[in-house]
Enzyme design. Structure first.
Site, PDB file in Angstrom:
ATOM      1  CB  ALA A 238      -0.808   0.067   1.054  1.00  0.00           C
TER       2      ALA A 238
ATOM      3  CD  GLU B   7       0.519   2.266   3.891  1.00  0.00           C
ATOM      4  OE1 GLU B   7       1.427   3.236   3.638  1.00  0.00           O
ATOM      5  OE2 GLU B   7       1.138   1.014   3.791  1.00  0.00           O
TER       6      GLU B   7
HETATM    7  N1  0A1 Z   1       5.783   3.388   1.450  1.00  0.00           N
HETATM    8  C1  0A1 Z   1       4.912   2.226   1.184  1.00  0.00           C
HETATM    9  C2  0A1 Z   1       5.768   1.077   0.612  1.00  0.00           C
HETATM   10  C3  0A1 Z   1       5.773   1.315  -1.247  1.00  0.00           C
HETATM   11  C4  0A1 Z   1       6.856   1.565  -1.604  1.00  0.00           C
HETATM   12  C5  0A1 Z   1       7.224   1.823  -2.843  1.00  0.00           C
HETATM   13  C6  0A1 Z   1       6.149   1.575  -3.480  1.00  0.00           C
HETATM   14  O1  0A1 Z   1       6.050   1.514  -5.093  1.00  0.00           O
HETATM   15  C7  0A1 Z   1       7.649   1.511  -5.686  1.00  0.00           C
HETATM   16  C8  0A1 Z   1       4.796   1.462  -3.292  1.00  0.00           C
HETATM   17  C9  0A1 Z   1       4.597   1.405  -1.849  1.00  0.00           C
HETATM   18  C10 0A1 Z   1       4.813   1.667   2.585  1.00  0.00           C
HETATM   19  O2  0A1 Z   1       5.732   1.622   3.394  1.00  0.00           O
HETATM   20  O3  0A1 Z   1       3.602   1.327   2.977  1.00  0.00           O
HETATM   21 ZN    ZN Z   2       5.465   2.522   5.072  1.00  0.00          ZN
END
Ligand code: 0A1
Ligand code: ZN
Length: 884
Positions: free
Chosen positions: A268, A304
């Site tokens: 997510a 999230e």
């Molecule tokens: N930040 C999100 C994880 C996430 C990372 C990269 C993505 O696409 C390349 C998509 C989601 C989390 O930690 O949930």
């Molecule tokens: Zn995260």
């Protein structure tokens, strides 16, 4: 679609701030799946804190530039230049407004980064560097600005138009088109931008924050899924409450939207006020989702949501600091789940996950510190290390400072850095300054890779009634980092009498015994701790609560382990004692032995299981965890060279012996739990199902198993029980397996998430023939190589969760897998790279398997136009030869 760039390494030390500040940005999207027009208006000013640069360098890939103007005047060809990765505007004045118009092609976007199509709707994924596929922009997390977004689209096809923040205006246009304008009042980096356009249904609720703000909550899904959103909504509300109560953090906007998609590279994404979720972490109904799906939803919805403060309000200066937001947010989601469900069970599952998945990563070719020093493709660094080990390191701050000290540190962190893009050092300083403690030694955890090993030994002096615990630490060299320093390791201990009572712990230099559990600080290579007033030789209870992400070496006797398992007050130690008993039996007694039909086992393990099966006081979920034998991968980790077939045979033999010897007890516990209360998704009910299905998995090793599983499958009203039964039938090779799989398929053929489970069960069957079945399932109507969930369920499950199948001795598992990695790389490099990582531990195997895997790695590495993503994984793996 390939990335254009040649692989180039980025270094943490080379960080420099961007030469320009962005006052604000306006984006206008004219939505069309074939060709979407994006106009951006960037108001730029020189950044006085940066090294002056006469050029404005914007990132941008895979788009057609239609026009570029500065202060409303079109630039001439000499005034800018462009390659496949960027647009450079030459000799810019100190302040200017750039207007850039581009065309992008969502329909052709198979990499699922930037703007893409899922079913009939369009959505974005911008972390880490996806925004540069939407328009030319300084696509880096330290450039934060306010976004105003106007979306225009056909009203019938795209009635719902979403972006970050609040709706400020909307209207109708000729030709059946409409528009909506969104304004996000908070500054944010481009990776948190999001847009969704489509015909979606939604579930709505409200949350009143502690200061009285009424927040509208919506979960958007495709129409047929509207009856599966309630649990996600409930989890969101629980998360919002929990963050107020435990962290004193309140939501800051009037809207919180969640959108579920079947096509998503990860779990997510925390885009400001517009989270986008893999549907796996939203959709649930008792007949379609298992208990672990429900737990996953609660955890990811929480994760999230918690990012709104740890990630969005305070973000990362650069991608090397990723653990700043991810380690911290995983820690927060773990604590949330612990407070909502069983803390002990959650701790054990997290510890098992870290040990079986992060420890191998840290010992393999891609080993890196939680704050890496370099990367080729940042997407390859969304790892178990950055997330899970990162969370374990945050947990150690919490151990060291206590809840109050930790919260003081968090408060100061937000006071100092709200609205900023900062570093891991800033976090450490806030924790240290708020508590007046020097954490500089602790800071080494950020820069050192590898799993520290702690060796314990002890001396008991009966005359003096004193007990000395000697601890030493050592971190083995890892790929790219040879020299290791001593770390600050919080090491929690207790001492038990042989009858299982806990002694008060008084160190030699102390006046009194403050508690029966103590946190020792190991900060040197070797240290000893002497406890006094210990009347008889105690059983040490070590590394309680898994207080540090380390490997512990201590030679427990079988009788020590029996005492700990039966009496220790710490759930992790009790569980670990059971694991060590089982591990001793599997690796110590059975591995490599001819397995006779008499089914002989060490009585220690049998008695331990008898006790577990007769225990009617302990949480059934904890009993279940204790009875799950250590996994094959974890067992392999304990060996100098992994003996795939030997481990599988020995583990299976031990399971069969336990099942056979204790059959009546497994049966009565199974029946008792099966007849218990009807289904609900409370913790207690989930706990009962987990123990029941563990009992079933043992009974499947006996003659009774197949009938029980069949009966369970036909009477089940929930996916947890159905799936456990189906998996049991398939894995045990029961005659009923084929018809059961067919029936399941008929019932669920149009349900993407349930079909994923159907693929996983078949892909993970421990059988040398599985590769053939997996290959044929590639042609199944429900499989698509374009869909990451499908790829993970069939290809990923086979290569990463089926040692017997993947490592089949003729190498057919490897060549099949390499073919898939190559095919996938042309479509979705990010997912391809994750799949390629299945070969990472190649040099841990016997000579023949090693050379077969190496040959496949080499084959992948020579593919024309290989993405930087896969290139980085494969070339790093190949760089790590095993000395012969
Ligand atoms: N930040 C999100 C994880 C996430 C990372 C990269 C993505 O696409 C390349 C998509 C989601 C989390 O930690 O949930
Ligand atoms: Zn995260």
């Amino acid at each position: 679609m390939k990335k254009g760039a040649v692989s180039k390494t980025v270094y943490r030390e080379k960080y420099t701030p961007f030469a320009w500040n962005l006052d604000d940005v306006e984006l206008r999207f004219d939505i069309d799946p074939d060709s979407t027009r994006v106009v951006s208006v960037l108001r730029m000013k020189r950044n006085p804190a940066a090294q002056p640069d006469s050029d404005i360098r914007l990132d941008g890939q895979q788009m057609e530039l239609l026009s570029i103007a500065m202060n409303d005047r079109d630039l001439t060809a000499e005034e800018y230049s462009k390659d496949e990765d960027r647009l450079i505007i030459h000799n810019a004045p100190d302040a200017c407004t750039l207007t850039i118009e581009v065309l992008i092609k969502p329909q052709e976007n198979t990499a699922l980064e930037g703007l893409y199509l899922s079913g009939d709707f369009l959505l974005t994924q911008c972390e880490a560097e996806g925004f540069r596929k939407i328009t030319y922009f300084p696509d880096r997390p330290d450039v934060m600005t306010r976004f105003e977004v106007t979306i225009t689209a056909d009203q019938r096809r795209y009635p719902v138009l979403l972006s970050n923040g609040n709706i400020v205006n909307s209207g109708q246009l000729e030709g059946g088109r409409h528009w909506v304008r969104w304004m996000d009042p908070f500054v944010k980096p481009s990776y948190l931008f999001a847009l969704v356009a489509g015909d979606l249904a939604h579930l709505e609720d409200h949350f009143i924050t502690s200061s009285g703000r009424d927040v509208t909550l919506r979960v958007y899904v495709e129409h047929e899924n509207i009856d599966r959103c309630d649990f996600a909504m409930k989890s969101l509300i629980n998360s919002m409450n929990w963050d107020e109560e435990r962290f004193d953090l309140e939501y800051d906007l009037d809207i919180y939207n969640i959108v579920a998609t079947n096509d998503f590279n990860m779990g997510a994404m925390e885009n400001k006020s517009l989270n986008i979720f893999n549907s796996k972490y939203v959709l649930a109904r008792p007949d379609t989702a298992t208990d672990s799906d429900y737990q996953g939803i609660e955890g990811v919805i929480g994760h999230e949501y918690f990012h709104n403060w740890t990630g969005n309000r305070v973000t990362c200066r650069d991608w090397f600091q990723l653990t700043l937001k991810e380690g911290l947010t995983v820690f927060r989601d773990q604590e949330f789940s612990s407070d909502m469900q069983s803390r002990a069970v959650k701790r054990i599952r997290d510890a098992r996950d870290l040990r079986s998945r992060q420890f191998p990563e840290d010992a393999g070719p891609m080993s890196h510190p939680i704050r890496p020093d370099r990367y080729i493709e940042v997407n390859n660094f969304y790892t178990m290390t950055v997330y899970q080990k990162g969370a374990a390191i945050i947990r150690m701050y919490h151990k060291l400072l206590g809840e109050d000290g930790f919260q003081k540190g968090m408060k100061l962190y937000f006071e100092r850095h709200d609205g900023q893009a900062v570093t891991c050092d800033d976090f450490l300083s806030a924790m240290s300054d708020a508590n007046g403690v020097d954490l500089s030694l602790f800071g080494r955890w950020y820069g050192q890779s590898g799993t520290p090993e702690v060796t314990a030994s002890c001396d008991y002096d009966a005359e003096k009634a004193s007990f000395t615990l000697h601890l030493s630490q050592h971190t083995p060299p890892t790929n790219n980092q040879q020299d290791k320093l001593a770390l600050l390791i919080p090491f929690e201990v207790g001492l038990l009498s042989p009858a299982g009572e806990e002694y008060p712990l008084q160190l030699l230099e102390e006046e009194s015994a403050p508690a029966t559990s103590r946190l020792l600080l190991l900060e040197q290579e070797e240290q000893s701790f002497t406890f006094i007033n210990i009347p008889v030789r105690p059983v040490p209870s070590l590394l309680r609560d898994f207080s540090a992400p380390v490997k512990l070496h201590y030679s427990y006797s079988v009788s020590d382990l029996t005492v700990l398992m039966a009496h220790d007050s710490d759930a992790f130690v009790r569980w670990e004692a059971a694991q060590l008993l089982a591990q001793g039996e599997i690796l110590g007694n059975q591995l490599g032995q001819p397995q006779t039909e008499e089914l002989q086992l060490d009585q220690g393990l049998v008695e331990a299981f008898r006790t577990l099966l007769q225990d009617r006081h302990t949480d059934p979920a904890l009993l279940a965890e204790a009875m799950i034998l250590p996994g094959e991968e974890y067992l392999g980790e304990q060996m100098a060279e992994v003996d795939v077939d030997g481990i599988h045979a020995a583990r299976r033999y031990v399971k069969r012996c336990l099942a056979d010897t204790l059959r009546p007890l497994f049966m009565s516990r199974y029946k008792e739990l099966n007849d218990a209360a009807p289904y609900d998704n409370s913790s207690a009910s989930m706990a009962r199902r987990s123990l029941k299905n563990v009992c079933l998995s043992y009974l499947l090793e006996t003659e009774d198993g197949a009938d029980l599983a069949q009966a369970q499958l036909s009477s089940s009203d929930n996916m947890t029980d159905s799936l456990a039964a189906l998996l049991g039938l398939v894995w045990s090779g029961a005659a009923a397996a084929g018809p059961a799989l067919e029936e399941f398929e008929q019932r669920w053929r149009n349900d993407a998430l349930v079909m994923d489970k159907w693929f996983v069960i078949q892909a993970t069957k421990p059988d040398p023939d599985t590769v053939r079945i997996v290959r044929s399932l590639l042609d199944h109507h429900a499989f698509s190589i374009n869909n990451p969930n499908k790829v993970r369920s069939l290809i990923g499950a086979f290569a990463m969760a089926n040692p017997t199948g993947f490592h089949v001795v003729d190498g057919s598992g490897y060549s099949f897998h390499a073919d898939q990695v190559i095919a996938l790389d042309a479509l979705n490099p990010q997912v391809a790279a994750r799949m390629a990582a299945a070969f990472n531990p190649w040099n841990r195997y016997d000579k023949s398997r090693r050379s077969l895997m190496k040959a496949e790695l080499e084959r992948i590495s020579t593919v024309d136009g290989l993405s930087p993503d896969v290139f980085e994984i494969v070339s790093t793996a190949l760089g790590m030869e095993k000395p012969e």
